[in-house]
Write an enzyme that holds these catalytic residues in place. Structure first.
Site, PDB file in Angstrom:
ATOM      1  N   HIS A  80       0.821  -1.329   0.034  1.00 36.54           N
ATOM      2  CA  HIS A  80      -0.223  -0.015   0.035  1.00 36.54           C
ATOM      3  C   HIS A  80       0.916   1.254  -0.179  1.00 36.54           C
ATOM      4  CE1 HIS A  80      -2.547  -2.821   2.387  1.00 36.54           C
ATOM      5  NE2 HIS A  80      -3.579  -2.276   1.833  1.00 36.54           N
ATOM      6  N   ASP A  96       2.107   2.242   3.493  1.00 36.76           N
ATOM      7  CA  ASP A  96       2.987   1.116   4.072  1.00 36.76           C
ATOM      8  C   ASP A  96       4.437   1.594   3.740  1.00 36.76           C
ATOM      9  OD1 ASP A  96       0.791  -0.588   4.363  1.00 36.76           O
ATOM     10  OD2 ASP A  96       1.515  -1.863   2.506  1.00 36.76           O
TER      11      ASP A  96
HETATM   12  C1  XUL Z   1      -7.634  -6.170   4.706  1.00 33.03           C
HETATM   13  C2  XUL Z   1      -6.583  -7.014   3.436  1.00 33.03           C
HETATM   14  C3  XUL Z   1      -5.924  -5.788   2.702  1.00 33.03           C
HETATM   15  C4  XUL Z   1      -5.995  -6.132   1.167  1.00 33.03           C
HETATM   16  C5  XUL Z   1      -5.370  -4.626   0.505  1.00 33.03           C
HETATM   17  O1  XUL Z   1      -8.098  -7.193   5.233  1.00 33.03           O
HETATM   18  O2  XUL Z   1      -6.789  -7.967   2.992  1.00 33.03           O
HETATM   19  O3  XUL Z   1      -4.737  -5.809   3.184  1.00 33.03           O
HETATM   20  O4  XUL Z   1      -5.292  -7.337   0.738  1.00 33.03           O
HETATM   21  O5  XUL Z   1      -5.728  -3.403   0.877  1.00 33.03           O
END
Ligand code: XUL
Ligand code: CO
Length: 437
Positions: free
Chosen positions: A100, A103
């Site tokens: 992300h 992150d």
């Molecule tokens: C949350 C989840 C996230 C997604 C990406 O439950 O799975 O980490 O994979 O945003």
């Protein structure tokens, strides 16, 4: 400089090895059918879990030991983490990663400073990718952690919050493109509601669809040809999330004319939270030609939340790989370990035990799934079970060339149908026989 000096590059040593830092089943270059294990499995590590998850839970503080991290939100700290992560990828031999935007880089004092931070960290990723050959499976924007998104991002009741989210998506998409990402994920963490009393559901869904269309348009503009995904999850953090399961996502994509641009990124623990098995969610997606990628983890039958545990259950990995093989394998997708260690497994070495276990469980599942397909027994049984639709009146039903009048006449002329066994237990025995190897 090594951040994991005690950990070797993990090698395949075979099933009899008792070296905890060796693979017993994952042998990257070994062929299963016509592809190597590495080509079938396309493993990815999740930056948010490996580098950013302190392992706190709703009742307790973080426990994870991260000697390389000064625990500040500084740009320098973000840059310091990058080589640690790539050493982790090299030692586990995991070829891909996912992230992300938030992150990998911190928010700045203004939105433009935030975007500058991202650009700076992406340059560091770019350099590490070049040096190590590691690749980006997918990127995404974190549109759920900051308080501004407490009431949604693409479904926020505020146009200004929506614009912030859109700005973040634009930059996360561009970062993904710069890093050669093979996909881009939307996970609607806050895209849902806490109560319908304050919610205009139709308006929120319309706006969410617009955000996805805008992203598709922007991808075209910048030349990003990677695959877009939606990741279903029914709740947590929202009371209800619009992308609750495969069927709900497919309906949304069809309704808003997005199905040709999106596939699904299915996560095991999200499937079980939705009251389905992962196999069910995969079958629904595959039937719509929309299975793209997998977030590999599992839940715990005794806990009703998203525990994001490492996938160590061989039935689960076999069932997942069976569907992946039957759909002809991943194209842009892969197996992303969206999984975290237990709070009690807080040492850096546990990061390795966790990923080694997940990789071995999937390698074993791949081999078992291949054996199941090779033996043909289950496929033959299923084909035979539906064979009455291959000819005669059944074929007329299958091709929708009959009528209620014709079926009425036909049914009155034949002997009353008798019940044929579904042989569930026999099929479970056949499945087990291949898991045993
Ligand atoms: C949350 C989840 C996230 C997604 C990406 O439950 O799975 O980490 O994979 O945003
Ligand atoms: Co996920």
């Amino acid at each position: 400089m090594s951040y994991f000096p005690e950990i070797p590059v993990v090698q395949f040593e075979g099933a009899s090895s008792d070296n905890p830092f060796a693979f017993r089943h994952y042998n990257a270059n070994e062929k299963v059918g016509n592809k190597t294990m590495a080509e079938h499995l396309r493993f990815a590590a999740a930056y948010w879990h490996v580098m950013r998850n302190g392992l706190s839970d709703p009742f307790g503080a973080p426990t994870a030991l991260m000697p390389w991290d000064d625990h500040t939100e500084s740009l320098q700290n973000a840059l310091n983490r990058v080589p640690v992560f790539f050493e982790f990828l090299e030692k586990t031999t995991i070829p891909y990663y996912c992230f992300h935007d938030r992150d990998i880089s911190p928010e700045g004092a203004t939105l433009s400073e935030t975007h500058k931070n991202l650009d700076r960290v992406v340059s560091a990723f770019e350099a590490q990718q070049k040096q190590t050959g590691k690749k980006l499976l997918w990127g995404t924007a974190c549109l759920f952690a900051h308080p501004r998104y407490a009431q949604g991002a693409g479904t926020s009741p505020s146009a200004n919050v929506y614009a912030y989210a859109a700005s973040q998506v634009k930059h996360a998409l561009e970062a993904t493109h710069r890093l050669g990402g093979e996909g881009y994920v939307f996970w609607g963490g806050r895209e849902g509601y806490a109560t319908l009393l304050n919610t205009n559901m139709k308006r929120e869904l319309d706006n969410l669809a617009t955000l996805l269309h805008l992203a598709v348009d922007h991808a075209k503009k910048i030349g990003f040809t990677g695959q877009f995904y939606i990741e279903p999850k029914p709740r947590e953090p929202s009371t209800h999330q619009y992308d609750s399961d495969s069927a709900a996502c497919l309906n949304f994509l069809r309704e808003y004319d997005l199905l040709s641009h999106f596939k699904l990124n299915l996560e095991t623990n999200h499937a079980t939270l939705a009251g389905h098995s992962m196999e069910h969610e995969m079958e629904v997606a595959i039937a719509a030609n929309a299975l793209g990628s997998v977030d590999a983890n599992r839940g715990d039958t005794l806990l009703g939340w998203d525990t994001d545990q490492f996938p160590s259950d061989l039935y689960l990995t076999t069932n997942i790989m069976l569907r992946i093989l039957k759909m002809g394998g991943f194209t842009t997708g892969g197996l992303n370990f969206d999984a975290k260690r237990r709070r009690e497994s807080h040492e850096p070495a546990d990061l390795f035990h966790a990923h080694i276990g997940g990789m071995d469980a999937f390698a074993y599942g791949l081999k078992a799934a291949h054996r199941i397909i090779q033996s043909g027994k289950i496929d033959q049984f299923v084909a035979h079970r539906y064979a009455s639709f291959d000819s005669g009146i059944g074929a007329k039903i299958a091709t929708r060339t009959t009528s209620l009048d014709e079926l009425d006449h036909y049914a009155q002329e034949i002997p009353a149908p008798t019940l044929e066994s579904g042989r569930q237990e026999l099929l479970e025995n056949i499945f087990n026989a291949q898991i045993f190897g």
